[in-house]
Design a protein around this motif. Sequence first.
Motif, PDB file in Angstrom:
ATOM      1  N   ASP A 632      43.944  -3.831  -2.993  1.00 55.33           N
ATOM      2  CA  ASP A 632      43.592  -4.160  -1.576  1.00 55.33           C
ATOM      3  C   ASP A 632      43.093  -5.715  -1.716  1.00 55.33           C
ATOM      4  N   LYS A 633      43.778  -6.474  -0.844  1.00 56.76           N
ATOM      5  CA  LYS A 633      43.914  -8.028  -1.059  1.00 56.76           C
ATOM      6  C   LYS A 633      42.424  -8.474  -0.922  1.00 56.76           C
ATOM      7  N   ASN A 634      41.745  -7.638  -0.149  1.00 50.86           N
ATOM      8  CA  ASN A 634      40.226  -8.118   0.241  1.00 50.86           C
ATOM      9  C   ASN A 634      39.253  -8.071  -0.935  1.00 50.86           C
ATOM     10  N   ILE A 635      39.592  -7.183  -1.757  1.00 52.91           N
ATOM     11  CA  ILE A 635      38.604  -6.885  -2.894  1.00 52.91           C
ATOM     12  C   ILE A 635      39.432  -6.866  -4.623  1.00 52.91           C
ATOM     13  N   SER A 636      40.703  -7.129  -4.340  1.00 50.85           N
ATOM     14  CA  SER A 636      41.389  -7.305  -5.676  1.00 50.85           C
ATOM     15  C   SER A 636      40.910  -8.312  -6.784  1.00 50.85           C
ATOM     16  N   LYS A 637      40.488  -9.523  -5.941  1.00 50.19           N
ATOM     17  CA  LYS A 637      40.178 -10.425  -6.626  1.00 50.19           C
ATOM     18  C   LYS A 637      38.921 -10.498  -7.836  1.00 50.19           C
ATOM     19  N   ARG A 638      38.035  -9.673  -7.004  1.00 52.60           N
ATOM     20  CA  ARG A 638      36.558  -9.384  -7.532  1.00 52.60           C
ATOM     21  C   ARG A 638      36.981  -8.628  -8.762  1.00 52.60           C
ATOM     22  N   ALA A 639      37.694  -7.380  -8.751  1.00 56.22           N
ATOM     23  CA  ALA A 639      38.121  -6.372  -9.547  1.00 56.22           C
ATOM     24  C   ALA A 639      38.760  -7.313 -10.925  1.00 56.22           C
ATOM     25  N   LYS A 640      39.785  -8.100 -10.608  1.00 56.11           N
ATOM     26  CA  LYS A 640      40.390  -8.926 -11.573  1.00 56.11           C
ATOM     27  C   LYS A 640      39.478  -9.939 -12.144  1.00 56.11           C
ATOM     28  N   ILE A 641      38.541 -10.415 -11.525  1.00 60.64           N
ATOM     29  CA  ILE A 641      37.600 -11.288 -12.351  1.00 60.64           C
ATOM     30  C   ILE A 641      36.702 -10.658 -13.255  1.00 60.64           C
ATOM     31  N   LEU A 642      36.217  -9.278 -12.740  1.00 62.92           N
ATOM     32  CA  LEU A 642      35.459  -8.594 -13.547  1.00 62.92           C
ATOM     33  C   LEU A 642      36.200  -8.094 -14.862  1.00 62.92           C
ATOM     34  N   VAL A 643      37.359  -7.724 -14.876  1.00 55.26           N
ATOM     35  CA  VAL A 643      38.072  -7.153 -15.991  1.00 55.26           C
ATOM     36  C   VAL A 643      38.277  -8.463 -16.847  1.00 55.26           C
ATOM     37  N   ASP A 644      38.823  -9.411 -16.254  1.00 57.88           N
ATOM     38  CA  ASP A 644      38.978 -10.673 -17.030  1.00 57.88           C
ATOM     39  C   ASP A 644      37.863 -11.242 -17.817  1.00 57.88           C
TER      40      ASP A 644
END
Length: 660
Positions: A632-644
């Motif tokens: 989901d382009k709207n929330i994928s950034k947040r998910a990736k930041i969290l995992v990173d």
Amino acid sequence: MIKTSHRTKAILVTVFFTQIVELVLLQRKYDLFTGGFLQPCSYLTWQDRVLFLGISFWVDFAFFGALGLIWFAAARKLKTNYLLAAYNFIFLFCSFMGIWLAVKFKVLEYFNDTLNFLIIRNLGGGSLFEALTYVVDEASIIIIVISGLIVLYWIGFRAVKFSMKNISAASRPYIGSIRLRFLILFVLITVALIYYSGRNFEMRYGLDRKTSFMLIDAALDNITDFDRDGFGAFSYISDKAPLDASLYPGALDIPGNGKDENGLGGDFIWHGKSPDSLAQFSVQSGDHILLIMLESARADLVHKKWEGRTVAPNINELADTGTAVEYAYSHTGYTSSSIKALFNRTLSNRTDKISLTEILESSAYEMSFISGQDESFGGTASSVGMDAKGRYLFDARSALDDRVYSSKAPGSLRLSEKRVVQQFFERSGKVNWDKPQFFYINLQAAHFPYSHPGMPGIINENPVPRSEIDPENRKMVEASYWNAIAVADRAVGAIISHMKNIGMYERTVVMILGDHGESLFDDGFLGHGHALNRIQTHIPLIINRPGLSIQRAVGQMDMAELLVQLASRQFNPGQWDDRESAVLQIIGNLQKPQLVGIVSYDEVRTVLNFRTRKIFLSDLQRWEDFDDALQDKNISKRAKILVDKWETACWENHIWMKDL
């Protein structure tokens, strides 16, 4: 030979004994059927209770049934009288379970009347070895128990021998047959129940504390762990690659190897160690520092009123004349790990970052630590350097005669706020104020059960009795909690007044913060450390310096640098102006967490649940499947930041440990 009926009766007697003793202790310790402090779930409906009790009975019967098959097969080989074999089975296993459960729950009591083994690990250190030593030290009790068991066995044995004499030849025991199909069906049902309970967090929460479930589940998980990576089919977090030992939940993701070891969004990219900004800091001996930590302090204590009465007037005044940082957070929701994060500036056990005590020592600060708790609990004192040579440490161990509870166990040892303030007065009169001074003060007033003998009634004269702390008495619990905060506030007021009286207040940076928040049934729980939400992790952060612009979320790992900047009068506003900056939060172990989250300015949270592999977005108030969120382009950034952020913390911990 052994009669099947007597074998079954012996097993059932042992099961019923274990059920009664274990369930009573589980209720007393965890409030499983009523809800209690630090408990994320309980069984409050009759449907939940019946289901839990049914599965509990079944797994106990399966466990002792398996032991019974072995026991009575051996007795048949040895040609032991069936009645004597049944008696020995009942006595041996009931005695063993009674002693085991007594020791197990005594160990838990050593740490705290409301803790469990997972929570001890989360606390960052309760030592089970020390707890077992404590139990063993009570030798007189153990001797009495063993002597009593010997006497009881002899009495029962004589009764059985008498009964054996009166058995006629016609009633001699016959071996009973267990139908193979029934046994297979029983095993399959047991496996299915264990698997179902493992997938259901609420059910597993209680069953995991049962000896039989824990052992059967561990055995099944080990059998199905085909790749031997520690995760089988019965792990509470499923292994997506059951035949690849390098891939499993919580695995360390090795950067640049083309593999996604933990299955979370691709191969980890390591950008290298960031320079330690505090180590690069030009340290100057400056103002004195007074750091006050309030146990279990919620962020909403500032300007809080209870039934029209101001709860914390002294802290309010400090917030009004200084700065109240709006978004400050605990990383873990536990005291020991929060203190370590504050001083050591990391969530790892080891770090190459310069600690707060190290930079203060290099700046010629004299350091004094005064605490109302036992700072050896969880290894806190040694981990952060409180007990290092040349530093002054006074904690609850230093004044055992003044403890508010009779217990001397590290998790229960506490001093009153009045006693802590008294020690601060005494110590402040002995230090050389011409040299920079650092004082750390820990006030335990708001620690569960939110009162202690002799605690003043400032806004509530009648604290809720510990036995009545439950959801039905939520108002009483809240009244007791806010009164405890008022008592802590009075202690803060006395300390600030003293600093003013000796003319040191204006030359001192005062920082007041909490170690974690506290749920008072307002989010369905009591306590802390089992949810990444505002109530349990949002903490107060008040500084007596006015006009500080801090436009970012601040975690306890950030506070040492903030404190040093203020004390050396080198506050850098630009460093604290980043609304996108996020604070990493963890429930569980860094390497094997249950929940991982980030929280940024304006209380925007992103939380990953490892049990369900779902991600929560607080601003959207919804859970999403993690893999769907990545698309989901709207929330994928947040998910990736969290995992990173989590993977970075794990990798840093790995390389720091490797370098040791």
